[in-house]
Enzyme design. Sequence first.
Site, PDB file in Angstrom:
ATOM      1  N   PRO A 154       1.097  -1.116  -0.187  1.00 49.69           N
ATOM      2  CA  PRO A 154      -0.285   0.160   0.413  1.00 49.69           C
ATOM      3  C   PRO A 154       1.290   1.397   0.347  1.00 49.69           C
ATOM      4  O   PRO A 154       2.727   1.783  -0.123  1.00 49.69           O
ATOM      5  CB  PRO A 154      -0.713   0.033   1.202  1.00 49.69           C
ATOM      6  CG  PRO A 154       0.489  -0.843   2.184  1.00 49.69           C
ATOM      7  CD  PRO A 154       1.598  -1.830   1.494  1.00 49.69           C
ATOM      8  N   TRP A 155       0.030   2.795  -0.262  1.00 46.01           N
ATOM      9  CA  TRP A 155       0.977   3.766   0.079  1.00 46.01           C
ATOM     10  C   TRP A 155       1.422   3.949   0.965  1.00 46.01           C
ATOM     11  O   TRP A 155       1.820   4.991   1.920  1.00 46.01           O
ATOM     12  CB  TRP A 155      -0.126   4.558  -0.531  1.00 46.01           C
ATOM     13  CG  TRP A 155      -1.190   4.710  -0.437  1.00 46.01           C
ATOM     14  CD1 TRP A 155      -2.467   3.954  -0.994  1.00 46.01           C
ATOM     15  CD2 TRP A 155      -2.406   5.275   0.765  1.00 46.01           C
ATOM     16  NE1 TRP A 155      -3.413   4.161  -0.721  1.00 46.01           N
ATOM     17  CE2 TRP A 155      -3.389   5.533   0.632  1.00 46.01           C
ATOM     18  CE3 TRP A 155      -1.837   6.301   1.407  1.00 46.01           C
ATOM     19  CZ2 TRP A 155      -4.575   5.571   1.153  1.00 46.01           C
ATOM     20  CZ3 TRP A 155      -2.336   6.696   2.716  1.00 46.01           C
ATOM     21  CH2 TRP A 155      -3.776   6.756   2.379  1.00 46.01           C
ATOM     22  N   PRO A 180       4.532  -2.515  -5.821  1.00 50.57           N
ATOM     23  CA  PRO A 180       3.998  -0.672  -4.831  1.00 50.57           C
ATOM     24  C   PRO A 180       3.235  -0.233  -5.106  1.00 50.57           C
ATOM     25  O   PRO A 180       2.629  -0.732  -6.638  1.00 50.57           O
ATOM     26  CB  PRO A 180       5.583   0.005  -4.799  1.00 50.57           C
ATOM     27  CG  PRO A 180       5.506  -0.374  -6.337  1.00 50.57           C
ATOM     28  CD  PRO A 180       5.566  -1.640  -7.010  1.00 50.57           C
ATOM     29  N   SER A 181       2.518   0.359  -4.388  1.00 49.16           N
ATOM     30  CA  SER A 181       1.495   1.139  -4.600  1.00 49.16           C
ATOM     31  C   SER A 181       1.779   2.151  -5.841  1.00 49.16           C
ATOM     32  O   SER A 181       2.847   2.177  -5.894  1.00 49.16           O
ATOM     33  CB  SER A 181       0.606   2.081  -3.809  1.00 49.16           C
ATOM     34  OG  SER A 181      -0.052   3.016  -4.046  1.00 49.16           O
ATOM     35  N   GLU A 182       1.368   2.802  -6.991  1.00 48.91           N
ATOM     36  CA  GLU A 182       1.334   3.154  -8.195  1.00 48.91           C
ATOM     37  C   GLU A 182       1.737   4.604  -7.568  1.00 48.91           C
ATOM     38  O   GLU A 182       1.663   6.081  -8.026  1.00 48.91           O
ATOM     39  CB  GLU A 182       0.190   3.770  -9.221  1.00 48.91           C
ATOM     40  CG  GLU A 182      -1.481   4.175  -8.620  1.00 48.91           C
ATOM     41  CD  GLU A 182      -1.745   2.653  -8.110  1.00 48.91           C
ATOM     42  OE1 GLU A 182      -3.634   2.657  -7.878  1.00 48.91           O
ATOM     43  OE2 GLU A 182      -1.564   1.445  -8.070  1.00 48.91           O
ATOM     44  N   SER A 231      -6.911  -2.267   0.917  1.00 46.73           N
ATOM     45  CA  SER A 231      -8.485  -2.173   1.533  1.00 46.73           C
ATOM     46  C   SER A 231      -8.855  -3.492   1.304  1.00 46.73           C
ATOM     47  O   SER A 231      -8.777  -4.794   0.621  1.00 46.73           O
ATOM     48  CB  SER A 231      -8.602  -1.244   0.027  1.00 46.73           C
ATOM     49  OG  SER A 231      -8.765  -1.527  -1.153  1.00 46.73           O
ATOM     50  N   GLU A 252      -3.427  -8.259   4.186  1.00 41.24           N
ATOM     51  CA  GLU A 252      -3.668  -7.637   5.893  1.00 41.24           C
ATOM     52  C   GLU A 252      -4.842  -6.688   5.190  1.00 41.24           C
ATOM     53  O   GLU A 252      -4.033  -5.945   4.069  1.00 41.24           O
ATOM     54  CB  GLU A 252      -2.447  -7.014   6.489  1.00 41.24           C
ATOM     55  CG  GLU A 252      -2.641  -6.488   7.707  1.00 41.24           C
ATOM     56  CD  GLU A 252      -2.126  -5.387   7.821  1.00 41.24           C
ATOM     57  OE1 GLU A 252      -3.626  -4.709   7.474  1.00 41.24           O
ATOM     58  OE2 GLU A 252      -1.582  -4.353   7.655  1.00 41.24           O
ATOM     59  N   GLU A 382     -13.863   2.076   8.027  1.00 41.98           N
ATOM     60  CA  GLU A 382     -12.123   2.739   7.944  1.00 41.98           C
ATOM     61  C   GLU A 382     -12.822   4.367   7.688  1.00 41.98           C
ATOM     62  O   GLU A 382     -11.779   4.357   6.377  1.00 41.98           O
ATOM     63  CB  GLU A 382     -11.260   2.222   7.596  1.00 41.98           C
ATOM     64  CG  GLU A 382      -9.752   2.158   8.313  1.00 41.98           C
ATOM     65  CD  GLU A 382      -8.772   1.022   7.424  1.00 41.98           C
ATOM     66  OE1 GLU A 382      -8.160   1.073   8.068  1.00 41.98           O
ATOM     67  OE2 GLU A 382      -8.908   0.782   6.410  1.00 41.98           O
TER      68      GLU A 382
END
Length: 478
Positions: A154-155, A180-182, A231, A252, A382
Amino acid sequence: MTGASPVVFDNVIGGTSVAPVAGGRRPVQDPVTGEVYARAAESDAEDIDMACVAAATAFLEWGETTPAERSAAMLRAADLVEANADELTRIEVADTGKPYSATREDELPPIIDQVRFFAGACRVMTGSATGDYMARTTSGIRREPVGVCGQITPWNYPLMMAVWKWAPAIAAGNTVVLKPSELTPASTVRMAELLAEVFPPGVLNVVCGGADTGEALVRHPAVAMVSLTGSPRAGREVARVAADRLTRVHLELGGNAPVVIFGDADVTATAEAVAGAAFFNAGQDCTAATRVLVERPAYEAVVTALSAEATQARTGDPFDPGVTFGPLISQHHLDKVKGLLDRLPDHVRVVAGGCQIDRPGFFHQATVVADVGQRDEIVQEEIFGPVITVQPFATETEALEKANDVAQGLCASVWTENHGRAERICRGLDFGAVSVNTHAPMTAEMPHGGFGSSGYGKDLSMYGLEDYTRTKHVASAW
């Protein structure tokens, strides 16, 4: 970065920087200014295939290495990350807008320690004792690497989450293709470039891109296991795609942590600690202490104390040493947080903050909202932003009912001086990690992972290492 040519991030495949085959590039924004400061590879199925072939080829030898050999490489990797910690911190700050001091002091040391932990853990993995459980037959258990691991990070903690993925996988003898996240590819790409000095070509590969890139990785026939931190929506999509080939999945998926405060807790100290755990990284943390439940006699005092903490919290330039937290990651995410606040029902009180900050970038005030109801959207969703919600409870039973009445089950905390009460509440909280008079402390030796919509599988610890292995029963007749 105004007027400067954007930085370019390529993939790292087989230990070498490789431009995307089709030449696609995706803009990367600086969340402090909102400007495009870099362009990263937009990888397609051909790029994924190249990386997976490199990983599968490397696995033929890496999967046969001894724990001592893998441990030695991991320790060299940790040393290399440590030697380049300042550079990696600056890259992480450019991608995320996090305060420099907090990133350098609170994130880099644990990252280095986690690599060293797995360097040692892979040498002490144990299983059932070999024994004779059938007549004239000796049985034993082998723990084997699963093969090529496709990993998606995630970022919110790009560098740390990358380490949480590749370190246990590689220590266990697997090879990795990591996307990795963009939004935040920079630190992961740079780390892979550095680690090409210590890992054989193809052991650690990084491919950049968006959702289509991730789907191509999950679908690739060489991938034996997929690990995602993201997410619940992303987790469901990955699980559906992986189901076509019955690929192992490790998920996760975020949280919605309850913070249960009883009337005997020290209000001032508790509010300070909870606010710190809520606003760190602008609340963009799956363990963020943003859902506070307070015993009625202490309710207004806690609301007042949290409001004071939010008012004192500062956001702004990441190199300003007085800044508490940085911006949100993108305009899209800022709009999501603002939307939750814009849709608050009439019974809710905004007692601190509540607004976007009028400046370039994606900044939002530290915010506290009181008198929320259990079914309110801002309680059930969330938030992933610098927002604390507060609601009262009257009894231990009501506290547990409200704490557990969400889909997520990652972490929780209870604040009280009553030992028996703490034990009862910890037992009743339906979350994967529970703490008393602190919130979500993490160490490499202890597992991190949740229940319900927070996914399954563990990061960190021996449990995390074992998740990247398969168990084989070997029986020998005599």
